[in-house]
Design an enzyme around this catalytic site. Structure first.
Site, short mmCIF file in Angstrom:
data_model
loop_
_atom_site.label_atom_id
_atom_site.label_comp_id
_atom_site.label_asym_id
_atom_site.label_seq_id
_atom_site.Cartn_x
_atom_site.Cartn_y
_atom_site.Cartn_z
N ALA A 76 -6.56 9.26 8.84
CA ALA A 76 -5.21 9.35 8.27
C ALA A 76 -4.14 9.32 9.38
CB ALA A 76 -5.10 10.64 7.46
N GLN A 77 -4.39 10.02 10.46
CA GLN A 77 -3.39 10.07 11.54
C GLN A 77 -3.15 8.69 12.16
OE1 GLN A 77 -1.16 11.93 12.95
NE2 GLN A 77 -1.47 13.65 11.60
N PHE A 120 -1.56 6.44 3.36
CA PHE A 120 -0.94 7.11 4.51
C PHE A 120 -0.06 6.16 5.32
CE2 PHE A 120 -4.48 10.06 3.73
CZ PHE A 120 -3.77 11.24 3.73
N GLU A 169 -19.05 17.05 3.42
CA GLU A 169 -18.19 17.89 2.58
C GLU A 169 -18.68 17.88 1.13
OE1 GLU A 169 -14.04 17.83 5.08
OE2 GLU A 169 -14.37 16.14 3.76
N VAL A 202 -1.72 -6.91 -4.95
CA VAL A 202 -1.31 -8.06 -4.12
C VAL A 202 -2.47 -9.03 -4.06
CG1 VAL A 202 -0.67 -8.82 -1.81
CG2 VAL A 202 0.38 -6.77 -2.79
N GLY A 213 0.82 -1.21 0.00
CA GLY A 213 0.00 0.00 0.00
C GLY A 213 0.85 1.26 0.00
C1 LIG Z 1 -13.28 10.42 0.83
C2 LIG Z 1 -12.49 10.24 2.09
C3 LIG Z 1 -12.31 11.31 2.95
C4 LIG Z 1 -11.55 11.15 4.11
N1 LIG Z 1 -11.37 12.23 4.94
C5 LIG Z 1 -10.58 12.11 6.01
C6 LIG Z 1 -10.29 13.23 6.83
O1 LIG Z 1 -10.79 14.34 6.60
N2 LIG Z 1 -9.43 13.07 7.88
C7 LIG Z 1 -8.87 11.86 8.16
O2 LIG Z 1 -8.07 11.76 9.10
N3 LIG Z 1 -9.13 10.78 7.42
C8 LIG Z 1 -9.97 10.87 6.35
N4 LIG Z 1 -10.23 9.78 5.58
C9 LIG Z 1 -9.69 8.47 6.00
C10 LIG Z 1 -8.25 8.32 5.62
O3 LIG Z 1 -8.05 8.68 4.29
C11 LIG Z 1 -7.87 6.86 5.87
O4 LIG Z 1 -8.05 6.57 7.22
C12 LIG Z 1 -6.43 6.60 5.47
O5 LIG Z 1 -6.26 6.79 4.09
C13 LIG Z 1 -6.02 5.18 5.83
O6 LIG Z 1 -4.71 4.96 5.42
P1 LIG Z 1 -4.24 3.50 4.99
O7 LIG Z 1 -2.80 3.60 4.70
O8 LIG Z 1 -4.70 2.51 5.99
O9 LIG Z 1 -5.06 3.19 3.68
P2 LIG Z 1 -5.11 4.00 2.30
O10 LIG Z 1 -4.64 5.38 2.47
O11 LIG Z 1 -6.48 3.76 1.78
O12 LIG Z 1 -4.05 3.23 1.40
C14 LIG Z 1 -4.26 1.92 0.97
C15 LIG Z 1 -3.24 1.62 -0.10
O13 LIG Z 1 -3.24 0.24 -0.38
C16 LIG Z 1 -3.31 0.02 -1.78
N5 LIG Z 1 -3.94 -1.29 -1.96
C17 LIG Z 1 -5.13 -1.71 -1.53
N6 LIG Z 1 -5.31 -3.01 -1.82
C18 LIG Z 1 -4.19 -3.42 -2.44
C19 LIG Z 1 -3.76 -4.65 -3.01
N7 LIG Z 1 -4.51 -5.75 -2.95
N8 LIG Z 1 -2.55 -4.69 -3.60
C20 LIG Z 1 -1.75 -3.59 -3.66
N9 LIG Z 1 -2.10 -2.41 -3.13
C21 LIG Z 1 -3.31 -2.33 -2.54
C22 LIG Z 1 -4.12 1.21 -2.27
O14 LIG Z 1 -3.94 1.41 -3.66
C23 LIG Z 1 -3.50 2.31 -1.42
O15 LIG Z 1 -2.28 2.72 -1.96
C24 LIG Z 1 -10.99 9.89 4.42
C25 LIG Z 1 -11.18 8.81 3.55
C26 LIG Z 1 -11.93 8.99 2.41
C27 LIG Z 1 -12.12 7.82 1.47
#
Ligand SMILES: Cc1cc2nc3c(=O)[nH]c(=O)nc-3n(C[C@H](O)[C@H](O)[C@H](O)COP(=O)(O)OP(=O)(O)OC[C@H]3O[C@@H](n4cnc5c(N)ncnc54)[C@H](O)[C@@H]3O)c2cc1C
Length: 471
Positions: A329-330, A20, A180, A85, A17
């Protein structure tokens, strides 16, 4: 199939991934004596909190999605692989990914799984065809096309009922994303598009924000929820609470009220921002480790974010379930940095039993409602209105990755918030129709493969070509 080198090697960390969790985890390993391989299915890091601004024509894709490879260019111990993956093999310590027909097996000594979450339709996946979610760039661009396309079609229609349907926008889910998005569709219709059509008045567009819960932004509670609802209503957003969506079709949706009565809203453009489901990789990990997932498919992890029985495998961000931490995100960023720290400690000879549990530092959460108005909660401090909006602006700029993104985003915001314009109002037919067309194609290929009329390779090649064509 290609297998990454198995020659004598430094410690190998695989990060799944580029969101964040994955990006911040990888960057925190910059000085580690290890080789890091980030595998992700997109070539970019996506700043999801601003996706709704791409969908409503304020920001460009490039503002919120820098190329991961360029972000990591100077981190010499990290390489980036594009691929989906498909399998994680905990016993043999490998990750298998696919890019079109090319299969890659990457061995690991430590693994950080940060594959995030997708949209959940609560068992009604058929709704997705008519009400796209808001998780990816494709989703945001499709939605932009659908929103602007609805106004264009309304301008061409002489039938009042059809016009009303085309000019009714329904956002399902009154969490931060829904709020939003509804606020921005209202501002788009009332400010940006005002005076741009000859037959319709875009200011008359109906924007409905629906939720099965009894409040807008329920996680913020009390005063902030009420404040958000008031501001939305002033913008002209119609809020409908205690309203469960029971069906969605091309022309509208069916809603069940609290007392059980059913009603229908005629609407061409619907958006789903109501639920999340963790990556299916979570289920694989739980099955192999004898662990568990929660109702949203998140993996229940140890206090050090490791998988039960696998101290070298960390599950972070939206995929992990620990102490009811929210999908923010945090949480993902801090989880990524924490996992990196534990990997570095083990390289220094520290045992997993010495690990101090992960502690999330809550920096608060916020949502914008309209230009110059946001709500924010930081500990017990509650801020709303203009001050909340300034805080929102500063924090989002701070966390956007890269100077270029910050500069161009700031410029786009100036154009939108101080003027009436929006710089990103283009959309294409492919953006609107490709998702469903690809879904159809994949279904046909699957049927053909199952009946033996097409070889698996041919089917995938066709899907690959279609995928390329869709950009
Ligand atoms: C529209 C929206 C608005 C948001 N607003 C806020 C906000 O205002 N404040 C806040 O704190 N949070 C917000 N969030 C939540 C925040 O974005 C998430 O909590 C955060 O992105 C989680 O991070 P992560 O690394 O777990 O997953 P993600 O950031 O979702 O990253 C997942 C990664 O894994 C990759 N991936 C997934 N499956 C596979 C696979 N099988 N093989 C290879 N790669 C894969 C994806 O392509 C991506 O790169 C929001 C989310 C959304 C959707």
């Amino acid at each position: 199939m290609s297998i990454q080198s198995v020659e004598p090697h430094r410690h190998r960390v695989v990060v799944i991934g580029s969101g964040f969790g994955g990006l911040f985890g990888t960057q925190a390993l910059k000085k580690a004596d290890a080789d890091i391989t980030m595998i992700a299915r997109t070539t970019h890091h996506l700043f999801q909190p601003l996706l709704y601004q791409v969908a409503t024509g304020i920001l460009s894709v490039g503002d919120i999605a820098p190329a991961t490879r360029l972000v990591l260019r100077k981190q010499k111990n990290a390489q980036v692989l594009l691929g989906e993956v498909e399998t994680i093999d905990l016993e043999n310590q490998t990750v298998t990914s696919r890019l079109l027909e090319r299969v890659t097996v990457t061995p690991f000594d430590s693994l950080i799984v940060a594959a995030g979450a997708g949209q959940s339709y609560f068992g009604n996946d058929q709704f997705a065809e008519f009400a796209p979610g808001m998780k990816t760039i494709d989703d945001a661009l499709e939605l932009r096309g659908r929103i602007l396309g609805a106004f264009e079609q309304a301008e061409l229609s002489d039938d009042p009922a059809e016009r009303a349907r085309l000019l009714t926008f329904v956002v399902v889910g009154a969490g931060p994303t829904g709020v939003e998005l509804a606020g921005q569709i209202a501002e788009l219709s009332r400010r940006t598009l005002d005076g741009a059509f000859r037959k319709i008045d875009p200011r008359e567009a109906r924007v409905v924000l629906l939720d099965g819960a009894p409040a807008v932004l329920p996680v913020y509670g009390g005063k902030l929820s009420r404040k958000a609802a008031e501001t939305l209503e002033k913008l002209g957003v119609e809020i409908q609470l205690d309203a469960m969506v029971t069906d969605v079709d091309n022309d509208g949706l069916i809603i069940r009220e609290k007392d059980g009565t059913l009603r229908r809203i005629e609407s061409q453009c619907k958006v789903w921002s109501a639920g999340v489901q963790a990556s299916p990789l979570g289920k694989q990990l739980a099955e192999q480790s004898g662990g568990e997932t929660d109702r949203a498919g998140r993996v229940m992890v140890n206090p050090d974010l490791s998988l039960p029985g696998h101290p070298n495998v960390f599950v972070i961000g939206d995929m992990m379930s620990l102490d009811k931490l929210p999908g923010l995100a945090q949480v993902a960023m801090q989880g990524g940095k924490y996992a990196a720290k534990q990997i570095k400690a083990s390289l220094d000879g520290k045992s997993p039993s010495e690990r101090v549990p992960f502690k999330y530092f809550d920096k608060g959460s916020m949502a914008t409602i309209s230009r110059f108005s946001a709500v924010a909660k930081v500990g017990k401090l509650e801020i709303s209105g203009f001050i909340g909006w300034v805080a929102w602006l500063a924090i989002h700029l701070l966390y956007l990755v890269g100077f270029r993104s910050r500069a161009s985003t700031l410029l786009s915001w100036a154009v939108t918030f101080f003027g009436r314009g929006r710089a990103q109002m283009a959309s294409t037919e492919q953006q609107v129709f490709a998702r469903n067309a690809m879904g159809e194609l994949e279904k046909k290929n699957k049927e053909a493969t199952e009946s033996g009329s097409t070889s698996n390779g041919e089917a995938k090649k066709a899907a690959g070509k279609q995928q390329k064509a869709a950009g």
